[in-house]
Design a protein around this motif. Structure first.
Motif, PDB file in Angstrom:
ATOM      1  N   PRO A  19       0.824  -1.209   0.000  1.00 17.72           N
ATOM      2  CA  PRO A  19       0.000   0.000   0.000  1.00 17.72           C
ATOM      3  C   PRO A  19       0.864   1.267   0.000  1.00 17.72           C
ATOM      4  CG  PRO A  19      -0.774  -1.594   1.635  1.00 17.72           C
ATOM      5  CD  PRO A  19       0.581  -2.060   1.177  1.00 17.72           C
ATOM      6  N   VAL A  20       0.562   2.155  -0.934  1.00 14.45           N
ATOM      7  CA  VAL A  20       1.282   3.438  -1.029  1.00 14.45           C
ATOM      8  C   VAL A  20       0.396   4.478  -0.345  1.00 14.45           C
ATOM      9  CG1 VAL A  20       2.185   5.185  -2.604  1.00 14.45           C
ATOM     10  CG2 VAL A  20       2.347   2.762  -3.208  1.00 14.45           C
ATOM     11  N   VAL A  21       0.898   5.064   0.743  1.00 12.61           N
ATOM     12  CA  VAL A  21       0.027   5.943   1.524  1.00 12.61           C
ATOM     13  C   VAL A  21       0.534   7.378   1.581  1.00 12.61           C
ATOM     14  CG1 VAL A  21      -0.731   3.976   2.918  1.00 12.61           C
ATOM     15  CG2 VAL A  21       1.028   5.448   3.811  1.00 12.61           C
ATOM     16  N   PHE A  48       6.916  10.621   1.226  1.00 10.91           N
ATOM     17  CA  PHE A  48       7.455  11.878   1.750  1.00 10.91           C
ATOM     18  C   PHE A  48       6.895  13.063   0.958  1.00 10.91           C
ATOM     19  CE2 PHE A  48      10.804  12.330   4.986  1.00 10.91           C
ATOM     20  CZ  PHE A  48      10.758  11.060   5.509  1.00 10.91           C
ATOM     21  N   ARG A  49       5.571  13.065   0.811  1.00 11.23           N
ATOM     22  CA  ARG A  49       4.948  14.188   0.102  1.00 11.23           C
ATOM     23  C   ARG A  49       4.312  15.138   1.085  1.00 11.23           C
ATOM     24  NH1 ARG A  49       1.733  10.540  -4.376  1.00 11.23           N
ATOM     25  NH2 ARG A  49       3.513   9.181  -4.687  1.00 11.23           N
ATOM     26  N   THR A  50       4.265  14.700   2.329  1.00  8.05           N
ATOM     27  CA  THR A  50       3.622  15.542   3.347  1.00  8.05           C
ATOM     28  C   THR A  50       4.562  15.669   4.545  1.00  8.05           C
ATOM     29  OG1 THR A  50       2.655  13.667   4.527  1.00  8.05           O
ATOM     30  CG2 THR A  50       1.351  14.579   2.722  1.00  8.05           C
ATOM     31  N   PHE A 134       8.660   0.111 -11.354  1.00  9.49           N
ATOM     32  CA  PHE A 134       8.306   0.495 -12.724  1.00  9.49           C
ATOM     33  C   PHE A 134       7.168   1.496 -12.576  1.00  9.49           C
ATOM     34  CE2 PHE A 134       5.778  -0.458 -16.692  1.00  9.49           C
ATOM     35  CZ  PHE A 134       6.652   0.172 -17.549  1.00  9.49           C
ATOM     36  N   PHE A 135       7.476   2.750 -12.890  1.00  6.68           N
ATOM     37  CA  PHE A 135       6.559   3.843 -12.554  1.00  6.68           C
ATOM     38  C   PHE A 135       6.497   4.888 -13.659  1.00  6.68           C
ATOM     39  CE2 PHE A 135       6.060   8.132 -10.714  1.00  6.68           C
ATOM     40  CZ  PHE A 135       4.797   7.993 -10.156  1.00  6.68           C
ATOM     41  N   PRO A 136       5.330   5.432 -13.954  1.00  9.98           N
ATOM     42  CA  PRO A 136       3.990   5.021 -13.522  1.00  9.98           C
ATOM     43  C   PRO A 136       3.503   3.874 -14.410  1.00  9.98           C
ATOM     44  CG  PRO A 136       3.858   7.082 -14.785  1.00  9.98           C
ATOM     45  CD  PRO A 136       5.294   6.646 -14.808  1.00  9.98           C
ATOM     46  N   PRO A 160       5.760  -2.835 -10.228  1.00 13.18           N
ATOM     47  CA  PRO A 160       4.949  -1.836 -10.919  1.00 13.18           C
ATOM     48  C   PRO A 160       4.097  -1.059  -9.929  1.00 13.18           C
ATOM     49  CG  PRO A 160       4.185  -4.066 -11.418  1.00 13.18           C
ATOM     50  CD  PRO A 160       5.390  -4.206 -10.555  1.00 13.18           C
ATOM     51  N   THR A 161       4.056   0.239 -10.123  1.00  9.85           N
ATOM     52  CA  THR A 161       3.268   1.130  -9.255  1.00  9.85           C
ATOM     53  C   THR A 161       2.742   2.270 -10.116  1.00  9.85           C
ATOM     54  OG1 THR A 161       4.819   0.667  -7.454  1.00  9.85           O
ATOM     55  CG2 THR A 161       3.339   2.512  -7.139  1.00  9.85           C
ATOM     56  N   GLY A 162       1.490   2.649  -9.851  1.00 10.71           N
ATOM     57  CA  GLY A 162       0.890   3.748 -10.619  1.00 10.71           C
ATOM     58  C   GLY A 162      -0.175   3.181 -11.545  1.00 10.71           C
ATOM     59  N   GLY A 163      -1.420   3.369 -11.155  1.00 10.25           N
ATOM     60  CA  GLY A 163      -2.519   2.871 -11.994  1.00 10.25           C
ATOM     61  C   GLY A 163      -2.874   1.415 -11.733  1.00 10.25           C
ATOM     62  N   ILE A 164      -2.296   0.815 -10.700  1.00 12.27           N
ATOM     63  CA  ILE A 164      -2.642  -0.572 -10.362  1.00 12.27           C
ATOM     64  C   ILE A 164      -3.907  -0.534  -9.492  1.00 12.27           C
ATOM     65  CG2 ILE A 164      -1.797  -2.743  -9.389  1.00 12.27           C
ATOM     66  CD1 ILE A 164       0.185  -1.797 -11.416  1.00 12.27           C
ATOM     67  N   GLY A 182       2.821  -2.008  -6.178  1.00 13.95           N
ATOM     68  CA  GLY A 182       2.500  -0.931  -5.248  1.00 13.95           C
ATOM     69  C   GLY A 182       1.197  -0.283  -5.685  1.00 13.95           C
ATOM     70  N   GLY A 183       0.431   0.212  -4.724  1.00 11.14           N
ATOM     71  CA  GLY A 183      -0.810   0.874  -5.128  1.00 11.14           C
ATOM     72  C   GLY A 183      -1.491   1.559  -3.973  1.00 11.14           C
ATOM     73  N   SER A 184      -2.343   2.502  -4.330  1.00 10.40           N
ATOM     74  CA  SER A 184      -3.020   3.278  -3.287  1.00 10.40           C
ATOM     75  C   SER A 184      -4.521   3.038  -3.265  1.00 10.40           C
ATOM     76  CB  SER A 184      -2.750   4.770  -3.506  1.00 10.40           C
ATOM     77  OG  SER A 184      -3.439   5.208  -4.663  1.00 10.40           O
ATOM     78  N   TRP A 185      -4.988   2.117  -4.155  1.00 12.15           N
ATOM     79  CA  TRP A 185      -6.453   2.034  -4.287  1.00 12.15           C
ATOM     80  C   TRP A 185      -7.160   1.610  -3.004  1.00 12.15           C
ATOM     81  CZ3 TRP A 185      -3.416  -2.107  -5.833  1.00 12.15           C
ATOM     82  CH2 TRP A 185      -3.837  -3.383  -5.475  1.00 12.15           C
ATOM     83  N   VAL A 187      -6.132   2.448   0.032  1.00 18.39           N
ATOM     84  CA  VAL A 187      -5.837   3.406   1.120  1.00 18.39           C
ATOM     85  C   VAL A 187      -5.945   4.848   0.607  1.00 18.39           C
ATOM     86  CG1 VAL A 187      -4.372   1.924   2.549  1.00 18.39           C
ATOM     87  CG2 VAL A 187      -3.361   3.066   0.584  1.00 18.39           C
ATOM     88  N   LYS A 188      -6.996   5.092  -0.147  1.00 20.43           N
ATOM     89  CA  LYS A 188      -7.167   6.423  -0.760  1.00 20.43           C
ATOM     90  C   LYS A 188      -7.226   7.543   0.286  1.00 20.43           C
ATOM     91  CE  LYS A 188      -7.304   5.884  -5.196  1.00 20.43           C
ATOM     92  NZ  LYS A 188      -6.029   6.291  -5.788  1.00 20.43           N
ATOM     93  N   GLY A 189      -6.660   8.676  -0.080  1.00 22.94           N
ATOM     94  CA  GLY A 189      -6.603   9.823   0.826  1.00 22.94           C
ATOM     95  C   GLY A 189      -7.950  10.249   1.377  1.00 22.94           C
TER      96      GLY A 189
END
Ligand code: 3PG
Length: 214
Positions: A19-21, A48-50, A134-136, A160-164, A182-185, A187-189
């Motif tokens: 999970p990418v959070v 590290f975006r926040t 492998f991004f995005p 692979p991460t981005g759009g998964i 990897g994916g955020s689907w 754990v969406k913000g």
């Protein structure tokens, strides 16, 4: 590859979906960590975006010692230091920054930089890496691209991460060039912001079940 890095990448592979959070508030780190653990994906790439990233890594690492917690979107060596001091077990970056890769390798910190082209992947191999992001993924050609480049660069494995998402993750995971996605689907913000940790746990469970079914 060092024994430590080997162990971390083996855990990536075992968990299968990382999970990418993005956490805007470190107070969400504890309930999110609990949802990830109970849902069956005991890992997090905390980006590290926040400003809350460092403290969130610290909270997750200390509250959930069995969880594989690392840092994502790492753009400077200073962030590497802060992430590791907070308890990060791995570093992920969106691109192939040689300075960051070398910095991590010299300190035996598992690092998985983003790559997209054969040239970047060749560079990663030269630096001594065997595992890259492998991004995005979906925008960069998806599974077809990984299969095509992977046929030539046989020593590399991909995250692979981005759009998964739940619809395409199984196809990726079936390919043995891929060590995890990897994916955020799950754990969406917006779910985090709304404190919907039960919903997150359900989505994590569904993802963990997809992983198990491969
Ligand atoms: C990101 O940049 O946030 C990660 O690559 C995750 O991408 P996703 O939101 O498409 O899963």
């Amino acid at each position: 590859m060092s024994a430590k890095t080997d162990e971390v990448f083996s855990r990536f592979e075992e968990i299968g979906i990382i999970p990418v959070v993005v956490l805007n508030d470190a107070k969400d780190a504890e309930p999110l960590g609990k949802a990830l653990m109970e849902g069956g994906l005991p890992a997090a790439e905390v980006t590290f975006r926040t400003d809350a990233a460092e403290e969130s890594i610290r909270i997750m690492s200390s509250n959930f010692p069995d969880m594989l917690v690392g840092a994502g979107t790492v753009l400077t060596t200073e962030q590497v230091d802060r992430a590791v001091a907070a308890g990060a077990k791995f570093i992920v970056a969106p691109g192939l920054d040689e300075e960051i890769v070398k910095y991590c390798l010299e300190r035996d910190i598992p690092v998985c930089p983003g790559t997209q082209t054969a040239s970047e992947m060749t560079k990663a191999l030269k630096l001594g890496l065997t595992h890259v992001k492998f991004f995005p993924a979906e925008n960069a050609g998806g599974l077809k691209m990984i299969k095509a480049i992977g046929a030539a660069l046989t020593k590399l494995r991909f995250m692979p991460t981005g759009g998964i998402n739940a619809d395409n993750v199984s196809d990726y995971l079936k390919d043995d060039k891929i060590f995890c996605c990897g994916g955020s689907w799950m754990v969406k913000g917006d779910m985090i912001k709304a404190g919907k940790f039960d919903e997150i746990k359900e989505k994590v469970k569904e993802a963990a079940e997809l992983r198990k079914s491969i």
